[in-house]
Design an enzyme around this catalytic site. Structure first.
Site, PDB file in Angstrom:
ATOM      1  N   ARG A 149       0.858  -1.183   0.000  1.00  0.00           N
ATOM      2  CA  ARG A 149       0.000   0.000   0.000  1.00  0.00           C
ATOM      3  C   ARG A 149       0.893   1.231   0.000  1.00  0.00           C
ATOM      4  O   ARG A 149       2.056   1.175   0.377  1.00  0.00           O
ATOM      5  CB  ARG A 149      -0.926   0.016   1.223  1.00  0.00           C
ATOM      6  CG  ARG A 149      -0.192   0.110   2.541  1.00  0.00           C
ATOM      7  CD  ARG A 149      -1.142   0.046   3.729  1.00  0.00           C
ATOM      8  NE  ARG A 149      -0.416   0.230   4.984  1.00  0.00           N
ATOM      9  CZ  ARG A 149      -0.153   1.399   5.533  1.00  0.00           C
ATOM     10  NH1 ARG A 149      -0.548   2.502   4.935  1.00  0.00           N
ATOM     11  NH2 ARG A 149       0.506   1.483   6.674  1.00  0.00           N
ATOM     12  N   ASP A 174      11.562  -1.283  13.447  1.00  0.00           N
ATOM     13  CA  ASP A 174      11.649   0.060  14.013  1.00  0.00           C
ATOM     14  C   ASP A 174      12.123  -0.076  15.457  1.00  0.00           C
ATOM     15  O   ASP A 174      12.029  -1.146  16.062  1.00  0.00           O
ATOM     16  CB  ASP A 174      10.285   0.764  13.965  1.00  0.00           C
ATOM     17  CG  ASP A 174       9.916   1.204  12.557  1.00  0.00           C
ATOM     18  OD1 ASP A 174      10.833   1.587  11.801  1.00  0.00           O
ATOM     19  OD2 ASP A 174       8.715   1.168  12.216  1.00  0.00           O
ATOM     20  N   ARG A 211      19.109  10.477   0.075  1.00  0.00           N
ATOM     21  CA  ARG A 211      18.700  11.597   0.919  1.00  0.00           C
ATOM     22  C   ARG A 211      19.917  12.265   1.548  1.00  0.00           C
ATOM     23  O   ARG A 211      21.001  11.679   1.619  1.00  0.00           O
ATOM     24  CB  ARG A 211      17.733  11.143   2.009  1.00  0.00           C
ATOM     25  CG  ARG A 211      18.230  10.043   2.941  1.00  0.00           C
ATOM     26  CD  ARG A 211      17.129   9.635   3.897  1.00  0.00           C
ATOM     27  NE  ARG A 211      17.539   8.566   4.798  1.00  0.00           N
ATOM     28  CZ  ARG A 211      16.797   8.107   5.798  1.00  0.00           C
ATOM     29  NH1 ARG A 211      15.607   8.626   6.027  1.00  0.00           N
ATOM     30  NH2 ARG A 211      17.224   7.130   6.578  1.00  0.00           N
ATOM     31  N   ARG A 253      -2.717  10.794   1.964  1.00  0.00           N
ATOM     32  CA  ARG A 253      -3.421  11.549   3.001  1.00  0.00           C
ATOM     33  C   ARG A 253      -4.048  12.788   2.380  1.00  0.00           C
ATOM     34  O   ARG A 253      -3.339  13.634   1.818  1.00  0.00           O
ATOM     35  CB  ARG A 253      -2.459  11.952   4.115  1.00  0.00           C
ATOM     36  CG  ARG A 253      -1.821  10.770   4.811  1.00  0.00           C
ATOM     37  CD  ARG A 253      -0.946  11.235   5.943  1.00  0.00           C
ATOM     38  NE  ARG A 253      -0.167  10.140   6.498  1.00  0.00           N
ATOM     39  CZ  ARG A 253       0.776  10.295   7.418  1.00  0.00           C
ATOM     40  NH1 ARG A 253       1.060  11.498   7.876  1.00  0.00           N
ATOM     41  NH2 ARG A 253       1.458   9.259   7.863  1.00  0.00           N
ATOM     42  N   TYR A 265      13.107  -6.281   9.269  1.00  0.00           N
ATOM     43  CA  TYR A 265      13.313  -4.860   9.523  1.00  0.00           C
ATOM     44  C   TYR A 265      12.518  -4.483  10.765  1.00  0.00           C
ATOM     45  O   TYR A 265      11.314  -4.738  10.857  1.00  0.00           O
ATOM     46  CB  TYR A 265      12.852  -4.011   8.335  1.00  0.00           C
ATOM     47  CG  TYR A 265      12.996  -2.535   8.603  1.00  0.00           C
ATOM     48  CD1 TYR A 265      14.240  -1.915   8.491  1.00  0.00           C
ATOM     49  CD2 TYR A 265      11.912  -1.770   9.022  1.00  0.00           C
ATOM     50  CE1 TYR A 265      14.400  -0.572   8.762  1.00  0.00           C
ATOM     51  CE2 TYR A 265      12.055  -0.426   9.308  1.00  0.00           C
ATOM     52  CZ  TYR A 265      13.297   0.166   9.168  1.00  0.00           C
ATOM     53  OH  TYR A 265      13.447   1.495   9.453  1.00  0.00           O
ATOM     54  N   GLU A 311      23.307   9.706   2.018  1.00  0.00           N
ATOM     55  CA  GLU A 311      23.049   8.272   2.204  1.00  0.00           C
ATOM     56  C   GLU A 311      22.940   7.587   0.845  1.00  0.00           C
ATOM     57  O   GLU A 311      22.091   7.949   0.028  1.00  0.00           O
ATOM     58  CB  GLU A 311      21.764   8.096   3.011  1.00  0.00           C
ATOM     59  CG  GLU A 311      21.477   6.690   3.465  1.00  0.00           C
ATOM     60  CD  GLU A 311      20.303   6.640   4.430  1.00  0.00           C
ATOM     61  OE1 GLU A 311      19.333   5.931   4.107  1.00  0.00           O
ATOM     62  OE2 GLU A 311      20.351   7.307   5.487  1.00  0.00           O
ATOM     63  N   ARG A 320      20.202  -5.445   1.573  1.00  0.00           N
ATOM     64  CA  ARG A 320      20.683  -4.216   0.957  1.00  0.00           C
ATOM     65  C   ARG A 320      21.533  -3.507   1.999  1.00  0.00           C
ATOM     66  O   ARG A 320      21.257  -3.568   3.201  1.00  0.00           O
ATOM     67  CB  ARG A 320      19.537  -3.312   0.526  1.00  0.00           C
ATOM     68  CG  ARG A 320      18.786  -3.810  -0.680  1.00  0.00           C
ATOM     69  CD  ARG A 320      19.621  -3.734  -1.944  1.00  0.00           C
ATOM     70  NE  ARG A 320      19.765  -2.360  -2.416  1.00  0.00           N
ATOM     71  CZ  ARG A 320      20.640  -1.972  -3.338  1.00  0.00           C
ATOM     72  NH1 ARG A 320      21.460  -2.857  -3.879  1.00  0.00           N
ATOM     73  NH2 ARG A 320      20.701  -0.708  -3.716  1.00  0.00           N
TER      74      ARG A 320
END
Length: 374
Positions: free
Chosen positions: A171, A356, A286, A175, A354, A306, A254
């Site tokens: 997805r 957070d 970025r 917003r 991954y 980066e 990666r």
């Protein structure tokens, strides 16, 4: 010495586990192959600026228990992650919101933006997306995809979007409000003074050996013979395939490369903590200007570019490639791990996912609870 736990990795997972076990009267020895603690959340002070050495880390969570837990170790500021994206000479707000759509199409209302996206999607006639490009186009239309997704994604993965599987993008959040807050989580901020201090407090009073890879430690410890340290259990937060000497094959990742630069006399380089560069031709994804994380007023600034990179053995693995092939290989390693007596695998590398930061803490506390039940 005998320790209850040998903890391999002085990152957030290992530090939380060691700290909680100390509260329970258990002893731990922590080792890490790097020359510092805190893993990828390590912040290095440079000209009075706390530099996120391994990329931007913004703490965010909807779990109040985890928010309260981490606030034991630091005071958090009210930083809100609101990145911007550069495409050529154009500048867009992220995440995709009404500020983005207004800039793209000169629309003002949510209805106008929704109609524009629906029109673009309908003109594409994509019924069953065959690859990531078709999946993204079927979700957001051509303009958002071409300017803000395509180049950035191809840099991240090192290949054309047509060559990437559709499931990578399940997805894309659209917003239809003028809200630039990247995260939906209720709690968000940056620890004042940097993340390293959090891990220092967690590991206070716990012996830590740096510059010490696991296999080198085991070898040196065996050579001590009668004076060797002993452990009831091992908590391993390194790469699970490396632990087993890649006997079933290598899991894929990666990687990232970072270019840190002190810009003397530049008080404000880019006006925002994170600016994404979405064109494929620009090699970095970025630029991070670290002082903005803590609303710094220093006369100098530090920026970090980066660069996504292919991973090979010996490089630092950052993002697991959780496709069908790698997930099957990881499950095969998990079956080996089940037969490994008194060894626990945790963290993003030990569990090949991954995480957070809030999820790292949750997982470490869950492992602590499992140990409490034994």
């Amino acid at each position: 010495m005998h320790y209850d736990y040998l903890i391999v990795g002085a990152g957030l997972f290992g530090a939380v586990f060691a700290s909680e076990m100390k509260k329970r009267g258990k002893t731990s020895l922590v080792i890490d192959k790097r020359d510092h603690i805190a893993g990828n959340i390590y912040t290095k002070e440079w000209n009075d600026i706390h530099v996120h050495w391994y990329g931007a880390h913004i703490f965010h969570t909807s779990n109040k228990e985890i928010w309260d837990y981490v606030n034991q170790y630091a005071e958090f500021n009210h930083f809100v992650n609101s990145p911007v994206a550069v495409y050529g000479e154009e500048l867009y707000n992220l995440p995709f919101n009404m500020n983005t759509f207004s800039r793209l199409w000169n629309v003002r209302t949510p209805k106008q933006a929704q109609e524009k996206i629906r029109e673009q999607i309908a003109n594409l006639h994509i019924e069953e997306p065959k690859n990531l490009e078709e999946q993204a186009l079927s979700l957001v239309g051509t303009d958002v995809y071409e300017k803000l997704i395509k180049g950035y994604t191809e840099k991240q993965w090192g290949r054309d979007c047509k060559e990437l599987p559709a499931f990578i993008i399940k997805r894309l959040p659209l917003r239809f409000t003028y809200d630039n807050n990247y995260f939906n989580d209720r709690y968000q901020g940056i620890p004042i003074g940097g993340y390293t201090k959090i891990v220092e407090k967690m590991l206070d009073g716990i012996p830590v050996i740096l510059n010490m890879p696991y296999k080198e430690f085991i070898k040196k410890n065996k050579e001590k013979e009668k004076n060797a340290d002993t452990f009831t259990k091992i908590v391993y937060t390194g790469m699970i395939d490396e632990y087993f000497n890649y006997c079933l094959g290598e899991l894929e990742y990666r990687s990232l490369k970072f270019e840190h630069e002190l810009v003397p006399g530049e008080e404000n380089y880019q006006g925002n903590a994170v600016v994404n560069y979405t064109q494929r031709e620009i090699p970095y994804t970025r630029i991070i200007e670290h002082k903005h994380f803590e609303f710094g007023k220093q006369q100098d600034t530090v920026i970090t570019k980066e660069f996504p990179a292919d991973w090979k053995k010996g490089d630092e693995p950052y993002y697991p490639i959780n496709n069908e092939k790698n997930n099957a290989l990881f499950q095969a390693y998990c079956r080996l791990a089940e037969n490994e007596e008194n060894v626990l695998f945790g963290g993003r590398l030990g569990q090949y996912r991954y995480y957070d930061m809030d999820k790292v803490i949750e997982a470490a506390l869950a492992m602590v609870s499992q140990e409490d039940m034994l």
